[in-house]
Design a protein around this motif. Structure first.
Motif, PDB file in Angstrom:
ATOM      1  N   VAL A 194       0.871  -1.168   0.000  1.00 16.34           N
ATOM      2  CA  VAL A 194       0.000   0.000   0.000  1.00 16.34           C
ATOM      3  C   VAL A 194       0.905   1.213   0.000  1.00 16.34           C
ATOM      4  O   VAL A 194       1.922   1.242   0.700  1.00 16.34           O
ATOM      5  N   TYR A 195       0.516   2.217  -0.791  1.00 17.42           N
ATOM      6  CA  TYR A 195       1.347   3.406  -0.943  1.00 17.42           C
ATOM      7  C   TYR A 195       0.590   4.641  -0.478  1.00 17.42           C
ATOM      8  O   TYR A 195      -0.617   4.750  -0.654  1.00 17.42           O
ATOM      9  N   ARG A 201       5.905   3.503  -0.061  1.00 13.04           N
ATOM     10  CA  ARG A 201       5.251   2.267   0.389  1.00 13.04           C
ATOM     11  C   ARG A 201       5.122   2.315   1.908  1.00 13.04           C
ATOM     12  O   ARG A 201       6.103   2.452   2.617  1.00 13.04           O
ATOM     13  N   ILE A 202       3.866   2.185   2.388  1.00  8.98           N
ATOM     14  CA  ILE A 202       3.628   2.255   3.831  1.00  8.98           C
ATOM     15  C   ILE A 202       3.212   0.897   4.399  1.00  8.98           C
ATOM     16  O   ILE A 202       3.242   0.704   5.602  1.00  8.98           O
ATOM     17  N   VAL A 203       2.810  -0.022   3.531  1.00 10.82           N
ATOM     18  CA  VAL A 203       2.537  -1.399   3.952  1.00 10.82           C
ATOM     19  C   VAL A 203       3.347  -2.305   3.043  1.00 10.82           C
ATOM     20  O   VAL A 203       3.287  -2.200   1.822  1.00 10.82           O
ATOM     21  N   VAL A 206       5.173  -0.295   7.469  1.00  7.94           N
ATOM     22  CA  VAL A 206       6.594   0.019   7.411  1.00  7.94           C
ATOM     23  C   VAL A 206       6.900   0.892   8.632  1.00  7.94           C
ATOM     24  O   VAL A 206       6.197   1.862   8.900  1.00  7.94           O
ATOM     25  N   ASP A 207       7.901   0.507   9.374  1.00  6.40           N
ATOM     26  CA  ASP A 207       8.264   1.247  10.570  1.00  6.40           C
ATOM     27  C   ASP A 207       9.746   1.549  10.515  1.00  6.40           C
ATOM     28  O   ASP A 207      10.545   0.635  10.341  1.00  6.40           O
ATOM     29  N   PRO A 208      10.152   2.799  10.592  1.00  3.85           N
ATOM     30  CA  PRO A 208       9.372   3.996  10.848  1.00  3.85           C
ATOM     31  C   PRO A 208       8.616   4.449   9.599  1.00  3.85           C
ATOM     32  O   PRO A 208       8.898   4.009   8.485  1.00  3.85           O
ATOM     33  N   TRP A 209       7.628   5.352   9.799  1.00  7.12           N
ATOM     34  CA  TRP A 209       6.812   5.882   8.708  1.00  7.12           C
ATOM     35  C   TRP A 209       7.744   6.465   7.650  1.00  7.12           C
ATOM     36  O   TRP A 209       8.574   7.327   7.938  1.00  7.12           O
ATOM     37  N   PRO A 210       7.633   6.010   6.388  1.00 11.44           N
ATOM     38  CA  PRO A 210       8.628   6.393   5.378  1.00 11.44           C
ATOM     39  C   PRO A 210       8.427   7.757   4.729  1.00 11.44           C
ATOM     40  O   PRO A 210       9.358   8.309   4.167  1.00 11.44           O
ATOM     41  N   CYS A 211       7.222   8.327   4.791  1.00  8.90           N
ATOM     42  CA  CYS A 211       6.956   9.581   4.075  1.00  8.90           C
ATOM     43  C   CYS A 211       7.284  10.773   4.958  1.00  8.90           C
ATOM     44  O   CYS A 211       6.886  10.836   6.119  1.00  8.90           O
ATOM     45  N   ASP A 218       4.919  16.934   4.979  1.00  2.48           N
ATOM     46  CA  ASP A 218       4.138  17.453   6.100  1.00  2.48           C
ATOM     47  C   ASP A 218       2.690  17.008   6.001  1.00  2.48           C
ATOM     48  O   ASP A 218       2.070  17.101   4.948  1.00  2.48           O
ATOM     49  N   GLY A 219       2.148  16.514   7.111  1.00  2.00           N
ATOM     50  CA  GLY A 219       0.755  16.080   7.160  1.00  2.00           C
ATOM     51  C   GLY A 219       0.528  14.649   6.717  1.00  2.00           C
ATOM     52  O   GLY A 219      -0.571  14.132   6.849  1.00  2.00           O
ATOM     53  N   CYS A 220       1.532  14.004   6.173  1.00  2.00           N
ATOM     54  CA  CYS A 220       1.382  12.607   5.745  1.00  2.00           C
ATOM     55  C   CYS A 220       1.785  11.729   6.918  1.00  2.00           C
ATOM     56  O   CYS A 220       2.971  11.474   7.152  1.00  2.00           O
ATOM     57  N   THR A 221       0.773  11.308   7.668  1.00  2.00           N
ATOM     58  CA  THR A 221       0.999  10.473   8.837  1.00  2.00           C
ATOM     59  C   THR A 221       0.107   9.251   8.750  1.00  2.00           C
ATOM     60  O   THR A 221      -0.821   9.203   7.937  1.00  2.00           O
ATOM     61  N   LEU A 222       0.364   8.296   9.596  1.00  2.00           N
ATOM     62  CA  LEU A 222      -0.476   7.103   9.650  1.00  2.00           C
ATOM     63  C   LEU A 222      -1.910   7.494   9.976  1.00  2.00           C
ATOM     64  O   LEU A 222      -2.849   7.001   9.357  1.00  2.00           O
ATOM     65  N   GLU A 223      -2.089   8.399  10.923  1.00  2.00           N
ATOM     66  CA  GLU A 223      -3.433   8.824  11.320  1.00  2.00           C
ATOM     67  C   GLU A 223      -4.170   9.479  10.152  1.00  2.00           C
ATOM     68  O   GLU A 223      -5.351   9.204   9.922  1.00  2.00           O
ATOM     69  N   ALA A 224      -3.495  10.352   9.409  1.00  2.00           N
ATOM     70  CA  ALA A 224      -4.126  11.015   8.262  1.00  2.00           C
ATOM     71  C   ALA A 224      -4.483   9.999   7.189  1.00  2.00           C
ATOM     72  O   ALA A 224      -5.556  10.085   6.576  1.00  2.00           O
TER      73      ALA A 224
END
Length: 107
Positions: free
Chosen positions: A44-45, A51-53, A71-76, A79-85
């Protein structure tokens, strides 16, 4: 009844042709290269192309298919691109999907 499948490929001289059978089972080198590319791109991108998954190499589901892990840590770093968003965006898309299905049922 067997399903008849085919995919596009090349003959030994390099001319375009139709290969019979599933891409994953084709012995042609260019077809195996395509299978490898598809497997490597699995995941998943985020909207920014990161790629975040990714595929978890240690897990599969009961059918033997790949299972993803974050993917840990969050690769992006945008600004504003977080897991929560990302989760909020995906939840909104899922809600729209279910709303559209329910609107077809409740005319």
């Amino acid at each position: 009844m067997p399903i008849n499948t085919s995919h596009q490929g090349n003959d030994p001289m390099g001319a375009p042709t139709t290969h019979h059978g599933m891409l994953e089972n084709c012995p042609a080198p260019e077809c195996q290269d395509r299978v490898i590319e598809q497997r490597e791109a699995w995941g998943v991108y985020c909207p920014h192309g990161q790629r975040i998954v990714e595929r978890d190499p240690n897990l599969t589901d009961p059918a033997g298919d790949s299972v993803g892990r974050l993917v840990d840590p969050w690769p992006c770093t945008v600004d504003g691109c977080t897991l929560e968003a990302f989760e909020q965006h995906e939840q909104a898309r899922e809600n729209e999907y279910w709303d559209s299905l329910m609107s077809e049922v409740h005319l």
